[in-house]
Design a protein around this motif. Structure first.
Motif: not given
Length: 532
Positions: A29, A133, A153
């Protein structure tokens, strides 16, 4: 929550307990996210080359660049909801396929029309990828492992754009602009290979039909706001196109809200904004990315025009902020676990505001890069500490089966914040520059003074042919730019200070901090961030 198992049947989605698989998911991701965010600003470094290759006007080149952002912003919310409904893994893989195909087409485009279509298609793929994601992480990672993953992330989302721009500028310098699309293509392909085996096919148990009216009105509103914010600095806020677009966006927003409150199966349940985590998290990201966008807008002309740097070196000058931001995003879950999510958000904002104050106080044309470096580092540190808990506050405020929508809302807030900051802080910089330079051009012929007043780039250019007035114009422009810079930065500080108060009084409800530390530093986890 429902997911499709390996045999194709529907079964409750298991949370991923295997640390090796979690790391593979995180790689998949984050690589996909890097491909998307690197493409937002990558083409900015190749504007002259695009114009020469396609014999295109400046306006046509800007459309080629901005079509990607417009399409991405318009489709984030509906395609995030589609991931919840149709399955996050198939939407991710389909998005990667569309995105990769579009980048191949863009790299080989023979005409400006083909390039424009490829950029639009690339935006469609990016809108499928970006919300999924984050929702893959929030839907499949256990609570005690999720914060660290969201921190990684957030690090890619916050710093990936600057890194992508630097790599793009490097590719343009050593090769041609067509190689710009090799980086996102390679990232997308590697992500797809990992995703096929590692990413679970989770989806929400979403009742009812897909919200088509909500989708249409959200697209009109997103396109309207994004277009207006991008074009208003050049056209002016009173331009008929801007007024008409903003009016359409406002009407679409009102219709969207009324419809979402009425329909039994909304695309985005507006009532969730009563939750402190969602309202404060989205507002914080809007402000933070707005300030960051404005800072970037200010810094590039300072590096390139005032200091005389190349585009590649100017992008490298932004790198300390990006790298510190990425590191701080990984550390933010530990801070939030110790002091609580509200305190972590307020601390990050305070440090970021301090960075803006340093840039406003220390900056000078004669002092060069070292006068802005401390502020850049502090800004990156504060942003990294604030973004991760804010993102988790948003995702924790919506049900697990709506994580695609939560992720899309998080992404949309970032996009709008950056566009808003560029428009507003850019306007403040321009106004401050024009007010400050007028008193510094006494004795300069009117035609030269008028050109110099348009902007520092114009002033630098005209100073080269201004004869005896050359040094006066150049010095006046640099001093006026610093004055406008300081005005914009102090406004940013004031906005951040208000945001700190908002978080302290209306942020996620305080919860007892924990002192839990991860048992293994190599694990993909940290203590959870409690939000409400």
């Amino acid at each position: 929550m429902i997911s499709t198992t390996s045999d194709g049947s529907d079964a409750p989605t298991p949370l991923i307990e295997d640390p090796r698989r979690r790391r593979a998911i995180l790689w998949a991701v984050c690589l996909a996210l890097m491909a998307v965010v690197a493409s937002v600003s990558g083409l900015n470094v190749a504007q002259p080359q695009l114009a020469a290759t396609f014999d295109a006007s400046h306006g046509e080149v800007l459309w080629i660049i901005n079509t990607y952002t417009l399409t991405l912003a318009a489709l984030l919310l509906p395609l995030g909801a589609a991931g919840d409904r149709w399955g996050r893994k198939p939407v991710l893989l389909a998005g990667l396929a569309v995105f990769a195909t579009a980048n191949v087409a863009a790299g080989l485009a023979p005409t400006a029309e083909v390039m424009l279509g490829a950029r639009m298609l690339s935006g469609v793929g990016a809108a499928m990828i970006m919300p999924v994601t984050l929702s893959v992480i929030t839907a499949s990672f256990p609570d005690e492992r999720r914060s660290r993953a969201i921190g990684m992330w957030t690090a890619v989302a916050g710093g990936g754009g600057i890194i992508g721009m630097y790599l793009s500028a490097l590719l343009v310098d050593v090769a041609t602009w067509r190689w710009l699309f090799a980086l996102p293509l390679a990232l997308a392909l590697v992500s797809a290979l990992i995703s096929v085996r590692a990413v679970p096919n989770s989806r929400g148990d979403t009742p009812g039909r897909f919200d088509v009216p909500g989708t249409v009105t959200s697209i009109v509103a997103a396109v309207g706001y994004t277009f207006a914010l991008h074009e208003a600095p050049a056209l002016g806020w009173g331009d008929p196109a801007i007024v008409l677009t903003l009016t359409a966006a406002l009407v679409a927003t009102v219709v969207f809200v009324l419809w979402e409150l009425r329909t039994p199966f909304p695309l985005l349940d507006i009532r969730h904004f009563r939750t402190r985590g969602l309202s404060s998290g989205t507002t914080l990201l809007l402000v933070l990315f707005g300030v960051q966008g404005g800072v970037s807008l200010v810094l590039y002309p300072f590096f390139q025009v005032v200091l005389g740097w190349s585009g590649l070196l100017a992008t490298l000058g932004m790198m300390p902020m990006a790298l510190v931001m990425m590191a701080a995003s990984g550390l933010a879950p530990r801070l939030a676990a110790r002091v609580g999510v509200r305190a972590a958000m307020a601390t990050g904002l305070t440090v970021a505001a301090g960075g803006l104050a340093l840039m406003a106080t220390l900056v000078s044309a004669s002092g060069g890069y070292l006068t802005v470096l401390p502020g850049l580092v502090a800004m990156g540190l504060g942003a990294g500490l604030a973004m991760t808990p804010s993102t988790e506050a948003i995702t924790s405020s919506l049900p697990r089966e709506q994580q695609g929508v939560a992720s899309a809302l998080n992404d949309l807030t970032r996009e709008f914040g950056a566009a808003l900051g560029i428009a507003l802080l850019g306007g403040l910089l321009t106004a401050g520059y024009q007010n400050a330079i007028s008193d510094r051009l006494d004795g300069v012929p009117d035609d030269l003074a008028a050109t110099a007043s348009d902007g520092i780039a114009n002033a630098t250019a005209v100073s080269q042919t201004a004869g005896v007035h050359s040094q006066q114009i150049l010095t006046a422009a640099q001093e006026a730019f610093v004055s406008g810079w300081q005005q914009a930065m102090w406004v940013g500080v004031a906005v951040m200070a208000v945001m700190v108060l908002l978080v302290l009084f209306r942020g996620p409800r305080p919860t007892p901090p924990t002192n839990t530390e991860p048992n293994d530093a190599t694990e993909d986890a940290a203590a959870p961030i409690p939000t409400s």
